[in-house]
Write an enzyme that holds these catalytic residues in place. Structure first.
Site, mmCIF file in Angstrom:
data_model
loop_
_atom_site.group_PDB
_atom_site.id
_atom_site.type_symbol
_atom_site.label_atom_id
_atom_site.label_comp_id
_atom_site.label_asym_id
_atom_site.label_seq_id
_atom_site.Cartn_x
_atom_site.Cartn_y
_atom_site.Cartn_z
ATOM 1 N N GLU A 163 0.819 -1.216 0.000
ATOM 2 C CA GLU A 163 0.000 0.000 0.000
ATOM 3 C C GLU A 163 0.855 1.269 0.000
ATOM 4 O OE1 GLU A 163 -2.756 -0.425 3.269
ATOM 5 O OE2 GLU A 163 -3.934 -1.921 2.177
ATOM 6 N N GLU A 288 -4.954 -8.660 -0.362
ATOM 7 C CA GLU A 288 -5.822 -8.515 0.807
ATOM 8 C C GLU A 288 -7.242 -8.273 0.312
ATOM 9 O OE1 GLU A 288 -4.771 -5.472 3.627
ATOM 10 O OE2 GLU A 288 -2.623 -5.917 3.536
#
Length: 602
Positions: A163, A288
């Site tokens: 991220e 995820e």
């Protein structure tokens, strides 16, 4: 507990369904391929967010990994050139030494001998993986040397950073500078991929591990300044594009639900731009997925929150099961014990991490959370894909069979209960000997339930609660496939086209292979204001087709605008081999057609 009851209520209110006669067709005699894929790969779909190095999972491994069939998915065990321990020593010698030390640590892990696997994602935090305007060549060479020596079983997948773009502001003083950081991070991905694949040819390198793929925000500014920039600068060197899909709110953005049409639009846009740039679709890595929101961490354990998470896992999984030909791996965000969180500064009272499989109780013992129901529901589901259809996008279906077993999974994306007619095609009904129904749902008090119900008779219909997932577990007589269906997705050579009132937008789709028998669907990705039309005049090869008023999941009213895929069925006879054209004409101006894909089942 009231907080989590509120989440559950919001979740159900937000999912707006459409009432219609629902039919699911089931054919045990016909094998289905999506691209060239038919067999269910459990390592691809049933991993956890952890690895065999997690000694906290070693108490009862036979139950978790042999009985439930949990696989390993992802670890923050990648190279850390800028960690505090490393002290910016980017020498090749240091990388080798640290790598060898890590390899020895892996070999000593309690689960290593029996459960080691190469089907694993390695990554790390941006603060340890990246330095703004640092020596990218030197850091990349460090990473390559480290990876070469650090793993006794080489992982398949390397996400350069976790991220990164939502942490771009951590590297500069002002938000205005973050676009420059994103550019530099993208360049770093490219250099790392070059260096790593030269040293470790078999590993797949990718990114950017998007936490906030709200690509339609601000007239698709998030797409243009993030994913498009990344694909333009680093995409040529990427083996996959990594994305995180969360219902709720992940790091930034508004509180909304990606399960259903929204996540479809996100992934279809990435695929379409990949095809536009390289003439092929580079695969996804969904490292995820699940449910998250602000204010969950540091709160008491909540079975109600577990229930909301389970609904999201199953909704998103059902969609990802439709993409085996362009998906490398999908990891539900469920961790092991997450022992580190009990010492976290944001967890003063020592509560469990919200997404753990195993939690510490008040008396310091450990017990499983309700999240293990994800794997209990899908336990033993295996085999080759069999042909099923659903006439309602809110009713998701996937099915597999092997030997004398068949498994039909059905999920209800609608906000109300749905009754579904089960139509067994050809001789399928006669093959059934026994049926057990596995039902995953949330009770009236918000607690997740998993029930097993044995049926004496073959069902002709079944009713699902809002958000419920079921698996029809059949014992069947031995049978061989006598037919096959192959599904392909055919991409237009343009995407993200602006909409002007009464101005036709033409998409050309080349190299289509079709037939006279089967099904065809135009998948229209659309991002525009809620008050604007979602029903353009649609023509395929000059033939007008009707646009339905339904799509997968809720109406997206809580979002700033609609961004989703609307499936438009058309007669397969309207398609042709070779080039096809799809023309869209809207009555009003505003927004974009993000993608047009022609899905064909031959």
């Amino acid at each position: 507990m009231k907080r989590y009851h509120l989440f559950f209520v919001i979740y159900l209110i937000a999912l707006v369904g459409f009432s219609q006669n629902n039919t699911v067709n089931i054919d045990f005699t016909t094998q289905k391929f999506i691209g060239s894929e038919s067999e269910l790969n459990r390592e691809k779909y049933f991993a956890m967010h952890g690895s065999y190095t997690d000694n906290g999972l070693a108490d009862n491994p036979e139950y978790l990994f042999d009985d439930l069939g949990i696989k390993f998915g992802r670890t923050f065990g990648g190279p850390r050139p800028y960690s505090k321990i490393n002290k910016n020593n980017l020498s090749i010698e240091n990388a080798q030494n640290l790598g060898i030390t890590n390899s020895n640590r892996y070999k000593k892990a309690l689960l290593y001998n029996k459960y080691k696997t190469e089907d694993l994602i390695i990554t790390n935090h941006p603060r340890e993986a990246f330095q703004y305007k640092g020596d990218y060549q030197k850091a990349a060479a460090f990473n390559a040397e480290y990876i070469k020596h650090a793993y006794p079983v080489m992982p398949k997948y390397y996400e350069v950073m976790n991220e990164p773009f939502v942490h771009a502001k951590d590297f500069v003083k002002t938000y205005q500078e973050t676009n420059d950081v994103i550019i530099e991070m993208s360049k770093f991905h490219k250099i790392v991929a070059e260096k790593v694949k030269a040293k470790v040819p078999n590993i797949l390198v990718g990114g950017y591990s998007a936490a906030w793929p709200e690509y339609d925000k601000n007239n698709f500014a998030i797409w243009n300044t993030r994913m498009k920039v990344f694909m333009d600068l680093a995409g040529e060197n990427m083996d996959f594009f990594a994305t995180h899909i969360y219902d709720g709110r992940n790091v930034e953005g508004s509180f909304n639900y990606r399960s259903g049409s929204n996540s479809e639009a996100i992934l279809d846009l990435i695929e379409s731009y990949s095809y536009q740039k390289w003439g092929k679709v580079k695969p996804h890595l969904i490292s995820e997925y699940g449910f998250t929101a602000k204010g969950l961490q540091g709160k008491p354990y909540s079975p109600e929150l577990n229930g909301v998470c389970l609904m999201s896992y199953n909704k998103i999984l059902m969609s990802l099961l439709d993409k085996p030909d362009r998906l490398l791996k999908a990891v539900p965000f469920i961790t092991g014990k997450a022992a580190w969180f009990y010492k976290s500064e944001e967890n003063k009272e020592g509560h469990p991490y919200p997404w753990v499989l195993i939690r510490k109780t008040k008396n310091e013992t450990y017990e499983y959370t309700h999240l293990k129901k994800f794997w209990e529901l899908w336990k033993d589901v295996n085999g080759n894909r069999i042909y099923t259809t659903s006439n309602n996008p809110d009713i998701q279906v996937n099915a597999f069979s092997e030997k004398e077993k068949a498994y039909v999974a059905i999920n209800n994306l609608a906000d109300n209960e749905q009754t579904i007619n089960l139509d067994y095609l050809k001789q399928s009904k006669a093959l059934i000997k026994n049926l057990t129904i596995r039902r995953s749902f949330i009770s009236e008090n918000g607690i997740p339930q998993l029930l097993y119900v044995k049926e004496k008779n073959t069902l002709s219909e079944i009713t699902l609660q809002a958000g419920e997932t079921i698996i029809l577990d059949y014992d069947i007589n031995p049978t061989k496939f006598t037919n096959s269906v192959t599904e392909t997705n055919n991409y237009s050579n343009t995407c993200l086209q602006p909409i002007t009132a009464k101005q036709p937008i033409t998409f050309t789709i080349e190299h289509v292979k079709t037939s006279k028998k089967g099904n065809a669907t135009i998948k229209m990705g659309l991002g525009r204001a809620h008050n604007l039309s979602k029903k353009p005049t649609v023509k395929i090869n000059g033939i007008t087709v009707d646009v339905p008023s339904n799509w997968a999941g809720y109406d997206q009213a809580g979002r700033e605008q609609f961004f989703g895929v609307i499936p438009i069925p058309t007669n397969i006879k309207n398609t042709k081999n070779g080039n096809n054209t799809v023309e869209l004409t809207f009555p009003d101006t505003g927004g974009f057609v993000s993608s047009v894909i022609l899905n064909i089942e031959n």
